[in-house]
Design a protein around this motif. Structure first.
Motif, mmCIF file in Angstrom:
data_model
loop_
_atom_site.group_PDB
_atom_site.id
_atom_site.type_symbol
_atom_site.label_atom_id
_atom_site.label_comp_id
_atom_site.label_asym_id
_atom_site.label_seq_id
_atom_site.Cartn_x
_atom_site.Cartn_y
_atom_site.Cartn_z
ATOM 1 N N ALA A 1 0.034 -6.601 -16.131
ATOM 2 C CA ALA A 1 -1.041 -6.157 -17.018
ATOM 3 C C ALA A 1 -2.306 -5.931 -16.208
ATOM 4 O O ALA A 1 -2.610 -6.697 -15.282
ATOM 5 N N LYS B 1 -6.159 -6.103 -15.469
ATOM 6 C CA LYS B 1 -7.195 -7.073 -15.815
ATOM 7 C C LYS B 1 -8.524 -6.581 -15.251
ATOM 8 O O LYS B 1 -8.878 -6.862 -14.100
ATOM 9 N N VAL C 1 -13.658 -6.555 -22.580
ATOM 10 C CA VAL C 1 -12.227 -6.722 -22.831
ATOM 11 C C VAL C 1 -12.073 -7.457 -24.154
ATOM 12 O O VAL C 1 -12.713 -8.486 -24.378
ATOM 13 N N GLY D 1 -6.522 -7.627 -24.858
ATOM 14 C CA GLY D 1 -6.473 -7.244 -23.453
ATOM 15 C C GLY D 1 -6.853 -5.798 -23.216
ATOM 16 O O GLY D 1 -6.697 -5.282 -22.103
ATOM 17 N N GLU D 2 -7.374 -5.118 -24.248
ATOM 18 C CA GLU D 2 -7.809 -3.735 -24.107
ATOM 19 C C GLU D 2 -9.188 -3.700 -23.454
ATOM 20 O O GLU D 2 -10.109 -4.401 -23.869
ATOM 21 N N SER D 3 -9.319 -2.878 -22.419
ATOM 22 C CA SER D 3 -10.544 -2.836 -21.614
ATOM 23 C C SER D 3 -11.313 -1.551 -21.892
ATOM 24 O O SER D 3 -10.738 -0.458 -21.862
ATOM 25 N N ALA E 1 -3.625 -2.884 -22.144
ATOM 26 C CA ALA E 1 -3.318 -3.783 -21.028
ATOM 27 C C ALA E 1 -2.293 -3.186 -20.076
ATOM 28 O O ALA E 1 -2.271 -3.518 -18.884
ATOM 29 N N GLY F 1 -4.082 -8.389 -11.635
ATOM 30 C CA GLY F 1 -3.985 -7.266 -12.573
ATOM 31 C C GLY F 1 -4.594 -6.011 -11.997
ATOM 32 O O GLY F 1 -5.285 -5.259 -12.672
#
Length: 278
Positions: A25, A27, A70, A74-76, A114, A239
């Protein structure tokens, strides 16, 4: 002594990664800007009316990805822009290098899942309506949409595989283009890259492409299919994507209808490299 300890630690991490399934994933740490160098070289051979035209084009640049936030999934949310970008074009009609300065520093807000898939792209800084990018038929959205490799939803270990088959769409050169991949990714080994314990992941498969649109009153239809292969390095602990090296080749047919009907056959060979710059 300190170097030996670091190497021993990396070896332990590598052994653990090789044996235990690991979730891959991205990060993106809020407040951190990630810089990548990009090179995209294209050789295109067109055949039209019994004549052949060869064009070589190379796009080079540096990409800045500034992580903003974030969420719990986990969506950035990132602000993505080019700090350097130029293209060199050589064919029978020209041999020139164009610095795409109008695009430098222009931000697009991209929300990444992610696994690296862009969920939403929003233009924050607009471009001139008749600028360099528009005249060349290039779209910033198209350039940015598939920069990152997409990771699997399931955990993987050495020997693990997954497939990418999800279709993608974009606008480029006045055409609405749909790309249908059928690509298999395989985790081959664990290697140290720039101080990071990385999975080396090889990929190979096919890409099909269809497109349609209009230019200067003419209707244009595009069809193409071909192969893609290459490898990438991804550091699961951080990540972080370290690099991608990909080669594609595709046979394409362009049908143009309107005042002048014609069909253009073209072969496109492309090499793309993306490298993280610490």
């Amino acid at each position: 002594m300190k170097k030996s300890i670091v190497l021993f630690t990396l070896l332990l991490v590598a052994l653990a990664m090789a044996q235990e399934p690991t979730v891959l994933a991205y990060k993106f740490n809020p407040g951190t800007t990630y810089t990548y160098g990009l090179t995209d070289s294209t050789n295109m051979v067109q055949e039209m009316g019994g004549r052949e035209m060869i064009t070589n084009a190379t796009v080079s640049g540096k990409l800045a990805i500034a992580s903003q936030s974030v969420n719990e999934k986990g969506e950035s949310t990132c602000w993505v822009s080019f700090s350097e970008l130029s293209t060199k074009i050589k064919n029978a009609m020209m041999d020139t290098t164009i610095v795409l300065d109008e695009l430098l520093g222009k931000r697009n807000e991209i929300v990444y899942a992610a696994n690296g898939k862009p969920l939403q792209i929003t233009v924050l800084d607009s471009l001139p309506k008749m600028g360099q990018m528009m005249r060349m038929g290039m779209s910033p959205d198209a350039m940015l949409k598939r920069i990152f490799a997409r990771m699997p939803e399931q955990a993987v270990a050495i020997g693990g595989t997954w497939k990418e088959t999800e279709t993608d769409s974009m606008k480029q050169g006045g055409l609405d283009i749909v790309i249908t991949p059928d690509v298999t990714y395989t985790v081959k080994s664990v290697e140290e890259v720039a101080g990071h314990s990385c999975f080396k992941i090889e990929f190979a498969g096919t890409n099909a492409m269809t497109g349609k649109g209009s230019q200067m009153g003419a209707e244009i239809f595009l069809e193409g299919e071909g192969n893609i292969q290459g490898w990438l390095y991804f550091a699961p602990g951080e990540g972080l994507l370290l690099s991608i090296d990909a080669s594609t080749d595709q046979e394409q047919t362009i049908a143009i209808s309107g005042a002048a009907n014609m069909t253009i056959a073209q072969t496109v060979a492309k090499k793309t490299k993306l490298n993280y710059i610490p």
